[in-house]
Scaffold this active site. Sequence first.
Site, PDB file in Angstrom:
ATOM      1  N   CYS A  12       0.865  -1.197   0.000  1.00  0.00           N
ATOM      2  CA  CYS A  12       0.000   0.000   0.000  1.00  0.00           C
ATOM      3  C   CYS A  12       0.896   1.241   0.000  1.00  0.00           C
ATOM      4  CB  CYS A  12      -0.876   0.036   1.250  1.00  0.00           C
ATOM      5  SG  CYS A  12      -1.856  -1.438   1.548  1.00  0.00           S
ATOM      6  N   HIS A  23       0.832   4.737  -2.106  1.00  0.00           N
ATOM      7  CA  HIS A  23       0.196   5.873  -1.433  1.00  0.00           C
ATOM      8  C   HIS A  23       1.089   6.603  -0.434  1.00  0.00           C
ATOM      9  CE1 HIS A  23      -3.507   5.088  -3.475  1.00  0.00           C
ATOM     10  NE2 HIS A  23      -3.422   3.808  -3.150  1.00  0.00           N
ATOM     11  N   ARG A  54     -12.641  -0.907  -1.225  1.00  0.00           N
ATOM     12  CA  ARG A  54     -11.454  -0.305  -1.858  1.00  0.00           C
ATOM     13  C   ARG A  54     -10.197  -1.114  -1.541  1.00  0.00           C
ATOM     14  NH1 ARG A  54      -9.176   0.636  -5.325  1.00  0.00           N
ATOM     15  NH2 ARG A  54      -8.066   2.465  -6.066  1.00  0.00           N
ATOM     16  N   CYS A  69      -7.588  -2.612  -4.262  1.00  0.00           N
ATOM     17  CA  CYS A  69      -6.148  -2.309  -4.273  1.00  0.00           C
ATOM     18  C   CYS A  69      -5.338  -3.599  -4.259  1.00  0.00           C
ATOM     19  CB  CYS A  69      -5.769  -1.464  -3.055  1.00  0.00           C
ATOM     20  SG  CYS A  69      -6.110   0.278  -3.274  1.00  0.00           S
TER      21      CYS A  69
END
Lengths: 114, 281
Positions: free
Chosen positions: B195, B199, B238, B242
């Site tokens: 992640c 991000h 979500r 992802c």
Amino acid sequence: MKNLLIPALLASSLILLGGCASTQSSSSAQAKADETSAQMAVFQTSYDNAALALKTASSVGGEWRDTGKMMKQAKAAAEAGDFAKAEKLIEAAKFQAEMGYQQAMAQKNAGPHY
Amino acid sequence: MKKIALLVTALIAVGILPIVANAAPEDDLKAFRAYFKKRFPDTSFQEFTNGNYAVGIASADKRAQWEDAEEFPPYELPLEKGQKLFETPFANGKTYASCFKNGGIGIRQYYPYYDPNTKSIKTLEGEINECRVKNGEKPLKWKKGDIAAISAYMASTSRGKAIDIKVPDEPEALAAYERGKHHYYAKRGQLNMSCADCHMYNSGSYIRADLLSASLGHPTGFPVYRAKWGSLGTMHRRFGGCNKQVRAKPYKAQSDEYKALEYFLNYMSNGQKVNAPSYRQ
């Protein structure tokens, strides 16, 4: 009498030939069935190995998205008699499962690097 | 000495030692914020809640398009539906309000939270379904539809309130926090990406045509209305998307793994104001 003898001989020869051909075709069908069964046994071993690798990967949260799908596709190919495709897919699935496990192990202590 | 070695081995084996050795949540929070402040010096702390439409991250055009979309937002109808569902009594005459503190109004900022009674993480969607079951109704499907609408309505009543997540000094709470933190930073899937890779370390960069948003402030807008979905969706929806994008097998919505990730991310957004539901592309 001679006139009858010739057709009779011809008929019996045909019957004999037919018998041989039928024996040949049934033995070739048997050979084919044996070959399929042997290929299925080989595939099953590969499948079991891949399933074990996937279970191991999954136990550490390392399962990749498509591995399970590839295994299903491999099984379907084997059932359809396409063992070349089935083996290719199952080997790829096993590789993915092993990589997923290795990845999860390597990431065991993952953390930020600011 | 042998006894100490044995104890350390045992602690490692049961996974306790890594938790002890990890940084305290407060230290993580400071470092997380500092990282994004340095990466986006022109973006204010609150502005991060606008995701990849934030000033200092989005282009002026992108920002303007988003502002236009938020003027007559596509989530208006599902939000109204969420309010209606929230206020409609169950067959037994009770409503969702009976299950939540303050009647369920203005409480989103406290979710998810660690519940010492069950020693587990409680999410808003989880408690919506708990409420239904408690009142003799069938649980809703996770991720989208009615549950997202109800959750979005409840979150909308918290707009402007600052996220306030606590990680109490209890082993189970800390373990959940660490689990979420690990999920966030661990590379996974065939693309070998975490992640954080998108991000955090590459936030503000483009991945093909998409601008990668910053994790700081991510949770404040959930449930979000995504143009791609054409509907509202929960945070766990979500997360699953992802994980699939990096070709990892996603976890189930409301699994302990995703609840822990939600806990970690919301803690990292402490102090940022709820602006849910939000519109995203």
